[in-house]
Design an enzyme around this catalytic site. Sequence first.
Site, PDB file in Angstrom:
ATOM      1  CD  GLU A  43      -2.991   1.543   2.458  1.00  0.00           C
ATOM      2  OE1 GLU A  43      -3.695   2.018   2.766  1.00  0.00           O
ATOM      3  OE2 GLU A  43      -2.435   0.927   3.291  1.00  0.00           O
ATOM      4  CE  LYS A 113      -7.482   1.741   3.249  1.00  0.00           C
ATOM      5  NZ  LYS A 113      -6.566   2.515   3.632  1.00  0.00           N
ATOM      6  CB  CYS A 154      -4.909  -1.160   4.145  1.00  0.00           C
ATOM      7  SG  CYS A 154      -4.317  -1.491   5.372  1.00  0.00           S
TER       8      CYS A 154
END
Length: 275
Positions: A43, A113, A154
């Site tokens: 990431e 994301k 994440c």
Amino acid sequence: MSKIKIALVQMHVEKDKYKNLETANTFIKKVAQEGCDLAILPEMFTTPYKTDNFPIYAEFEGEDSFISISNMAKENSIYLVGGSIPEKDEKNLVYNTSYVFDRNGNNIGKHRKVHLFDIDVEGGQSFKESDTLTQGNNITVFDTEFGKIGLCICFDFRFPELARLMVQKGAKTIIVPAAFNMTTGPAHWDLMFRSRAIDNQVYAIGCAPSRDINGPYVSYGNSIVTTPWGDILYKMDEKEGYKILELDLEYVDKIRKELPLISARRLDLYELKEK
């Protein structure tokens, strides 16, 4: 094809975007030479993980970082999950975005994301991605010669609904470029990947930056692969490096047959839908 060789690239992230891209390129060449089919970067691998940095480092799709990652895939004839980078759009909104490229360098997947990392743990980590980032709106699964692979970033993986929706779209593997910290990492990293793998009977793969105790955000590292049975197949330490592992996707089918969690769902009582 039932077996795939994946590579975790746990690289050090510096302030110089182009040096980070060169570091990634060096690792990708190594893992490709060792027979990797699909490589994964961490990431925010082009920028130190800091909210103020994201708008500064952000690029439009098709600019330097996108081209560089595409070329890495093409020149080494591998699938490449390009970790994530800051992406901006025509409205100047900034996203935490992961691009996926096939063996010819074609873009075959893109995930922005969905859940932004806004936390404030008493006595621990405080961070607010929403200060500079915008949420994405898609559940992401991409196609390969090895079948369908799910992708999120994440904090997304903390939400079990997202993982299950990827499985409903056919994913047998879920890849997660991530950067847990020294508060959440020791507490939840192993537990989360094992839990998602067990719940969904998939290989769950987390790829993080290496730990830099002098950086603005200290990554936990410990890039990980967990199996459909919930075992930790491999876990790195906090240092920079890479690891190649072979995953047997027939094992997913075996576990789902022996312990029929997916097929035994009571869809007459409940269901999960993408909107």
